[in-house]
Every structure is written in C-alpha cells, then in structure tokens.
Design an enzyme around this catalytic site. Structure first.
Site, PDB file in Angstrom:
ATOM      1  N   ASP A  66     -12.937   0.942   9.192  1.00 63.44           N
ATOM      2  CA  ASP A  66     -11.789   0.355   9.716  1.00 63.44           C
ATOM      3  C   ASP A  66     -11.632   0.531  11.073  1.00 63.44           C
ATOM      4  O   ASP A  66     -12.193   1.277  11.906  1.00 63.44           O
ATOM      5  CB  ASP A  66     -10.656   0.551   9.064  1.00 63.44           C
ATOM      6  CG  ASP A  66     -10.404   2.160   8.910  1.00 63.44           C
ATOM      7  OD1 ASP A  66     -11.122   2.938   9.674  1.00 63.44           O
ATOM      8  OD2 ASP A  66      -9.378   2.746   8.249  1.00 63.44           O
ATOM      9  N   HIS A 136      -3.535   4.811   0.309  1.00 61.76           N
ATOM     10  CA  HIS A 136      -4.352   3.913   0.821  1.00 61.76           C
ATOM     11  C   HIS A 136      -5.796   4.694   1.195  1.00 61.76           C
ATOM     12  O   HIS A 136      -5.839   5.834   1.488  1.00 61.76           O
ATOM     13  CB  HIS A 136      -3.662   3.118   2.100  1.00 61.76           C
ATOM     14  CG  HIS A 136      -3.606   3.982   3.454  1.00 61.76           C
ATOM     15  ND1 HIS A 136      -2.583   4.265   3.938  1.00 61.76           N
ATOM     16  CD2 HIS A 136      -4.716   4.384   4.181  1.00 61.76           C
ATOM     17  CE1 HIS A 136      -2.938   4.969   5.169  1.00 61.76           C
ATOM     18  NE2 HIS A 136      -4.078   4.926   5.310  1.00 61.76           N
ATOM     19  N   GLU A 141      -3.630  -0.900   2.054  1.00 55.46           N
ATOM     20  CA  GLU A 141      -2.019  -0.363   1.859  1.00 55.46           C
ATOM     21  C   GLU A 141      -1.988  -0.714   0.420  1.00 55.46           C
ATOM     22  O   GLU A 141      -2.473  -1.790  -0.251  1.00 55.46           O
ATOM     23  CB  GLU A 141      -1.247  -1.302   2.688  1.00 55.46           C
ATOM     24  CG  GLU A 141      -1.557  -0.540   4.331  1.00 55.46           C
ATOM     25  CD  GLU A 141      -0.850   0.560   4.598  1.00 55.46           C
ATOM     26  OE1 GLU A 141      -0.687   1.533   3.397  1.00 55.46           O
ATOM     27  OE2 GLU A 141      -0.698   0.885   5.708  1.00 55.46           O
TER      28      GLU A 141
END
Ligand code: GLP
Length: 241
Positions: A66, A136, A141
């Site tokens: 990410d 998460h 999430e």
C-alpha cells in the site's frame, strides 16, 4: 488454514519471520512486502544477512501492499521512502523490480489496475503482513469486500490515530486516503506470513484466528487461505483461548 507460531517477544518474532523468509530469498522469487513498525525487525535481519552472506536480490522482485494518497515519495513517511530507508537501499534489489503502489497523479484507478496486472504476471510467493488494531490488513479497513482488488480507500479514524505517531503525533498531518492491494489481491499470494506483536493487537489477533470469517475483521478471511503462518508474541496472543 492458519498455523500459529507463538514466541516470547518482538525479537523472537523477527527471528522466526526471517527464518521463514530466508527460504524465499532465491532467484526468481516474488516477495510481498509490508510497512508499519512490525516488519522492521525482519527487514533488519534481511539487511544483515545480505551483508554477511551476500544473499543476492538481483533476481528477486517485490510488491508492497500500500501507499498513502497524495504524499510525495520524498516525504519520509511515504511507504516508498520507508521501504528504501529500511530495506531497498541496503540490498542489491533492482529499483525496477521493487514495486510500491503509486498514490500520486490524476488517474489513481489506472495505477490500481496496472498494479493488479503486474501482480497477476508475477504472482507473489510469500506475502508479509502486519495487522491493524481494528483487524485491517494492508489498508483494507473493516467492511472492505473480501474479493476487492487494488483500490483507493478512505482510512478509518482509528487507523489515522494509530499512524499519527509517524506524523509528529498530529492527526491533521496523516493522509486520509491510501492505495491498497485488495483483500482478493492479498489472498492470491501463495504463502502468507503475518506478524503480530504487542497487546494492542490482541483483540485483532483473536478475531482473526478464532472469530467468524466476517468483513468486520478483514484479517479473518485468512482462515480461508491454504497456507498462512501467523507469528504472535505473548502479548498479542494473550486473548487466544
Ligand atoms: C498500517 C499498514 C499496515 C500495517 C499496520 C500496522 O496501517 N498499512 O500494513 O499492518 O499499519 O502497523 P504496525 O506494524 O506499525 O502496528
């Protein structure tokens, strides 16, 4: 199925993680890498091993999970900068082979599609994961669809608060969005190694391992993956029955 390895503390967790990782440090392998404080001990061991044993990364590829949206890559808290500072700058991996999602530019959707295509072309052999205190994984999430691909997401308030420590403890400085591999993307990895240490992860660890498979705890989907190892220290394991 989740195989749980219990260790004493963070140092032992990092030792164990490196022991597992070591068998993937071979030409042709594709590593899935994570940020956060949890994998730092593992990365330090990879750097030490590179220096002492000349373990080469020249023919290894990597994909990070990410990246924040809108943070320039030069910003010290961008995940791009984090990975260079803690791993890539200290080993001989080719920059072109060390992929971090791009959270900049006008067409983030295109960035996401291209990232998934790259992973489809080079499937991940081992994916390293941490876990957020809300369960998460990457920046998926609670409530994220289990079949999600790489996408742009809004960060939950608890994640923004957790990560404020990297931004002068100032919540207003934490980016509110990220580009993240989806849960479906992560589940395609052939092997998954999740590390969780510290008491603030105990509830998430319990929900992941013993709770129902439910989008309320994104990490619970790992119960459906055929090859997952979870390394937990005593504090993170404290709520397991
Ligand atoms: C961030 C990252 C996650 C990481 C989590 C936990 O939200 N996107 O990949 O697992 O933080 O971080 P830490 O390891 O610092 O507790």
């Amino acid at each position: 199925m989740i195989n749980v390895i219990k260790v004493k503390d963070y140092e032992e967790a990092s030792d164990k993680a490196f022991e597992i990782m070591k068998s993937y440090l071979k030409p042709g392998k594709v590593l899935g890498l994570a940020t956060g404080s949890t994998p730092l001990g593992l990365y330090a061991r990879m750097v030490k091993d590179y220096k002492e044993n000349n373990t080469s990364y020249k023919e290894i590829k990597s994909f990070n999970l990410d990246e924040y949206v809108g943070l320039p890559i030069e910003h010290p808290e961008s995940y791009y900068a984090f990975m260079h500072r803690n791993l890539f700058d200290h080993i001989d991996i080719d920059d072109n082979n060390a992929h971090v999602p791009c959270g900049l530019g006008d067409d983030l959707e295109k960035n996401c599609r291209e990232y998934d295509e790259m992973i489809d072309n080079d499937p991940i052999d081992i994916q390293i994961l941490g876990i957020g205190s809300d369960g998460h994984i990457a920046f998926n999430e609670p409530g994220t669809a289990f079949d999600s691909k790489t996408h742009v997401t809004d960060l939950h308030q608890s994640t923004i608060s957790d990560n404020a420590r990297f931004f002068d403890n100032d919540i207003s400085k934490v980016p509110t969005q990220a580009v993240t591999q989806g849960i479906g993307t992560i589940m395609k990895a052939k092997n998954i190694l999740l590390i969780a240490t510290g008491s603030n992860k105990a509830k998430a660890v319990k929900d992941m391992i013993e709770g129902p498979i439910d989008e309320a705890c994104p990490a619970s989907i790992l119960q459906n993956h055929q090859d997952v190892i979870v390394i937990v220290d005593e504090a993170a394991a404290s709520l397991l029955s």
